[in-house]
Motif scaffolding. Structure first.
Motif, short mmCIF file in Angstrom:
data_model
loop_
_atom_site.label_atom_id
_atom_site.label_comp_id
_atom_site.label_asym_id
_atom_site.label_seq_id
_atom_site.Cartn_x
_atom_site.Cartn_y
_atom_site.Cartn_z
N LYS A 295 0.81 -1.22 0.00
CA LYS A 295 0.00 0.00 0.00
C LYS A 295 0.85 1.27 0.00
O LYS A 295 0.33 2.37 -0.14
CB LYS A 295 -0.93 0.00 1.20
CG LYS A 295 -2.03 -1.07 1.12
CD LYS A 295 -2.99 -0.97 2.30
CE LYS A 295 -4.11 -2.00 2.17
NZ LYS A 295 -5.08 -1.91 3.29
N SER A 296 2.13 1.12 0.15
CA SER A 296 3.03 2.26 0.12
C SER A 296 3.08 2.88 -1.28
O SER A 296 2.86 2.20 -2.29
CB SER A 296 4.44 1.81 0.54
OG SER A 296 5.40 2.80 0.25
N ASP A 297 3.39 4.19 -1.32
CA ASP A 297 3.59 4.84 -2.62
C ASP A 297 4.80 4.25 -3.35
O ASP A 297 4.87 4.29 -4.57
CB ASP A 297 3.80 6.35 -2.44
CG ASP A 297 2.52 7.07 -2.08
OD1 ASP A 297 1.43 6.49 -2.30
OD2 ASP A 297 2.60 8.21 -1.58
N THR A 298 5.73 3.72 -2.58
CA THR A 298 6.92 3.07 -3.15
C THR A 298 7.11 1.72 -2.47
O THR A 298 7.98 1.57 -1.60
CB THR A 298 8.17 3.95 -2.96
OG1 THR A 298 8.32 4.26 -1.57
CG2 THR A 298 8.05 5.24 -3.76
N GLN A 491 4.29 3.17 -10.84
CA GLN A 491 3.10 3.97 -10.61
C GLN A 491 3.53 5.43 -10.70
O GLN A 491 4.73 5.73 -10.70
CB GLN A 491 2.50 3.70 -9.23
CG GLN A 491 2.16 2.24 -8.95
CD GLN A 491 1.66 2.05 -7.52
OE1 GLN A 491 0.53 2.39 -7.20
NE2 GLN A 491 2.52 1.52 -6.66
N THR A 493 3.54 7.42 -8.43
CA THR A 493 4.28 7.71 -7.19
C THR A 493 5.54 6.86 -7.05
O THR A 493 6.27 6.99 -6.07
CB THR A 493 3.38 7.43 -5.97
OG1 THR A 493 2.99 6.04 -5.99
CG2 THR A 493 2.14 8.31 -6.00
N ASP A 494 5.79 5.99 -8.02
CA ASP A 494 6.88 5.02 -7.88
C ASP A 494 7.69 4.97 -9.19
O ASP A 494 7.48 4.11 -10.04
CB ASP A 494 6.31 3.65 -7.55
CG ASP A 494 7.38 2.65 -7.12
OD1 ASP A 494 8.55 3.05 -7.03
OD2 ASP A 494 7.03 1.47 -6.90
#
Length: 616
Positions: A295-298, A491, A493-494
């Motif tokens: 669930k982390s952005d990275t 993503q 964010t990633d």
């Protein structure tokens, strides 16, 4: 004398009368000294005609310029040859001519010999010792020669004699400088057509064409996109294509008779890595629920398929198929997605003589989808994820329809991906042509992996721009640029640096390693495409029938002699073709290509063979 397409037959020499020639490009010789022959290439649709020059010699020095003009991009070339001839050419690289749906290309090469000019004094022997400072005046000499051949000029033969004498004197003063000279192979078939699929790892073929490396080897190459891998392979086998950008498993599968039977070989590996596995947004959200770390952005990488297994089990309990896509039964993608799934205890299915779809005992149903269609098929819900090369994982991110969860760099670090393949019969008929092609591809691979003093890739943005053209990959330049320039977007964010996501030359990526071929054979046996156990010796012997490092080494040696590569660019002379034993797989299983039977038996899911075969 006028030359038209109807006048040309293949092959023959066209005599040209003293006094000049008018060719289709309207270049007219006004010199009374001498047009000796015309070398013309005429391509119309599928037809090809070649009028050969009177003799073939070695190129001593060439000057080339690409010009953008109103109706396309044209290449002007001027060369000095060791027989004392100056040859120039004016040919289209990309034209805006279109007619009846066919491509029209016409180029001519006019040959001038100046009977009273001692151009032989500028021979290989002299130019071998020519200092860099002499290149500019020599270029002027060549331009002067062209002016005499194609226009009214104030430059006299005496001027050229003086310039030649000056150059010879300068060269003599620096006789110890030492510079390599290019050898032009006597190619059996100069006009070639190669096939490719719209993926970024077709780059060596595209760059070899766009940068003129094929042309410098005496080759006129057309590269043509194919609709899918089966069509591509069939067209190579039946001779419609001379060779192609192939899945690494295609020459292997064809030669051992899985699917289409034909002896296909490779002397060049196009790249390492370059693939990814993408799942739909819905599946990604469920994977995050099963593993909160995601669930982390990275989220931490690599991401194994363990968080996917409960989802697959749920589909199975509900009697629903969990469908994923790969590009071809013998593709790296098929074996990589199977490896990733099986490492987490998800059965990807077995092939049998009765079930060539590979779905026996499958928890996940894998089906073939052409690479450019992957994102649309995912968006339509026909498949829930896929394994494919770029730019089609990045395309899912850009369109907001899926999330790449891993790359094949994390499944197997520096794994072989694509090769350049031809039939054995074609190679036997055209050995020099094949050698010239490999030379050009090696140069393209080096260009693609060139770096500055800080290790930054210096040519990848230009490569992305070229590949984005509609005749090549045809995707947005920004999408191609993501992975080609050493970054990968999982993503928004990633975004991660991945300098080795695409490797074309370093780590000896272009060398045809026997151990790479054997890995594919082990996976074919593991999943049942090879239906019965084979002794260890069979794996080694089969690899030698398909992978041809001897051709690669010959091409490499020529490039080293010509000063276009260094010996350090290639494996040592005593290298046996087997890469070191590695554990750099997502599950840590060691791979030793000299123990293929033990490797096959080392997996929980898949076929097992008698240990006695390991000693045979």
């Amino acid at each position: 004398m006028h030359v038209s397409g109807d006048d040309l037959q293949s092959p023959r020499t066209i005599p040209v009368q003293r006094g000049g020639v008018t060719a289709r490009n309207r270049c007219r010789s006004r010199s009374p000294h001498v047009v000796k022959s015309i070398h013309a290439d005429w391509l119309y649709g599928e037809s090809s005609y070649l009028a050969r020059p009177l003799c073939r010699t070695s190129l001593t020095l060439s000057v080339r310029a690409d010009l953008d003009i109103g109706f396309g991009t044209w290449r002007a070339s001027l060369g000095l040859w060791d027989d004392g001839a100056v040859r120039s050419s004016w040919s289209p690289l990309r034209t805006k001519w279109r007619g009846t749906g066919k491509r029209h290309t016409f180029s001519t090469t006019l040959l001038w010999e100046f009977a009273q000019v001692p151009l032989r004094s500028l021979s290989m022997q002299v130019l071998r010792h020519l200092p860099t400072s002499a290149l500019a005046p020599l270029t002027l000499l060549l331009v002067g020669a062209l002016q005499i051949g194609c226009s009214d000029s104030n430059i006299s033969l005496e001027d050229l004699e003086a310039a030649a004498a000056k150059l010879e004197t300068t060269a003599g003063e620096d006789a110890d400088a030492g510079a390599a000279v290019m050898e032009i192979l006597d190619v059996e078939k100069p006009n070639l057509k190669f096939g490719f699929i719209k993926l970024t790892d077709c780059a060596p073929l595209v760059i070899a064409k766009e940068k003129g490396y094929f042309e410098e080897e005496g080759l006129n190459v057309e590269i043509e996109a194919q609709s899918n891998w089966k069509v591509l392979l069939d067209r190579v086998i039946d001779g419609q294509l001379d060779g192609a950008h192939m899945l690494a498993g295609q020459p292997i599968g064809a030669t051992i008779g899985f699917g289409t039977q034909a002896h296909v070989i490779t002397a060049y590996s196009l790249d390492y890595n370059g693939n990814g596995i993408t799942v739909s947004n819905e599946i990604w959200e469920q994977m995050q629920e099963n593993d909160p770390a995601l669930k982390s952005d990275t989220p931490p990488h690599p991401i194994p398929a363990t968080s996917l297994k409960p989802i697959v089990d749920s589909y199975k309990q509900e009697g629903k198929d969990f469908n994923m896509g790969m590009v071809f039964p013998v593709s790296t993608h098929n074996y990589e997605i199977r490896y990733w799934l099986a490492a987490a205890g998800i059965h990807p299915g077995m092939y049998t003589e009765e079930n060539i779809q590979g779905t026996v005992d499958a928890d996940v149903l894998l089906s073939v989808t052409p690479p450019p269609q992957m994102p649309a098929t995912l968006e339509a819900g026909t498949i829930l994820g896929y394994c494919v090369g770029e730019p089609w994982n990045q395309q899912a991110v850009v369109k907001g329809i899926g999330v790449p969860v891993t790359t094949n760099y994390d499944i197997w670090k520096n794994n072989p991906e694509k090769v350049f393949g031809v039939t054995k019969e074609w190679d036997e008929k055209h050995p020099n042509t094949h050698l010239a092609v490999i030379k050009a591809l090696i140069r393209a691979g080096k260009w693609l992996d060139a770096t500055d003093e800080n290790g930054v890739l210096v040519n990848r943005q230009e490569a992305a721009k070229i590949l984005s053209g509609k005749d090549y990959v045809g995707a947005d330049e920004d999408v191609i640029d993501n992975s080609m320039t050493g970054t990968f977007v999982f993503q928004e964010t990633d975004v991660r640096p991945m300098p080795d996501f695409n490797v074309f030359f370093k780590y000896y990526a272009s060398y045809p390693h026997y151990s790479d071929c054997i890995w594919f054979l082990t996976q074919m046996r593991r999943w049942g495409q090879i239906t019965e156990g084979k002794p260890a010796s069979w794996y080694a012997e089969t690899a030698q029938e398909i992978y041809k490092p001897e051709i690669y080494r010959k091409a490499a040696a020529m490039l080293v002699a010509e000063g276009k590569a260094s010996a350090e660019d290639f494996p040592a002379e005593d290298y046996d073709g087997y890469r070191d034993v590695t554990t750099e797989f997502i599950d840590g299983t060691p791979y030793d290509a000299k123990d293929p039977v033990g490797y096959v038996n080392g997996f929980e899911i898949g076929n097992k063979d008698p240990e006695s075969l390991a000693k045979q």
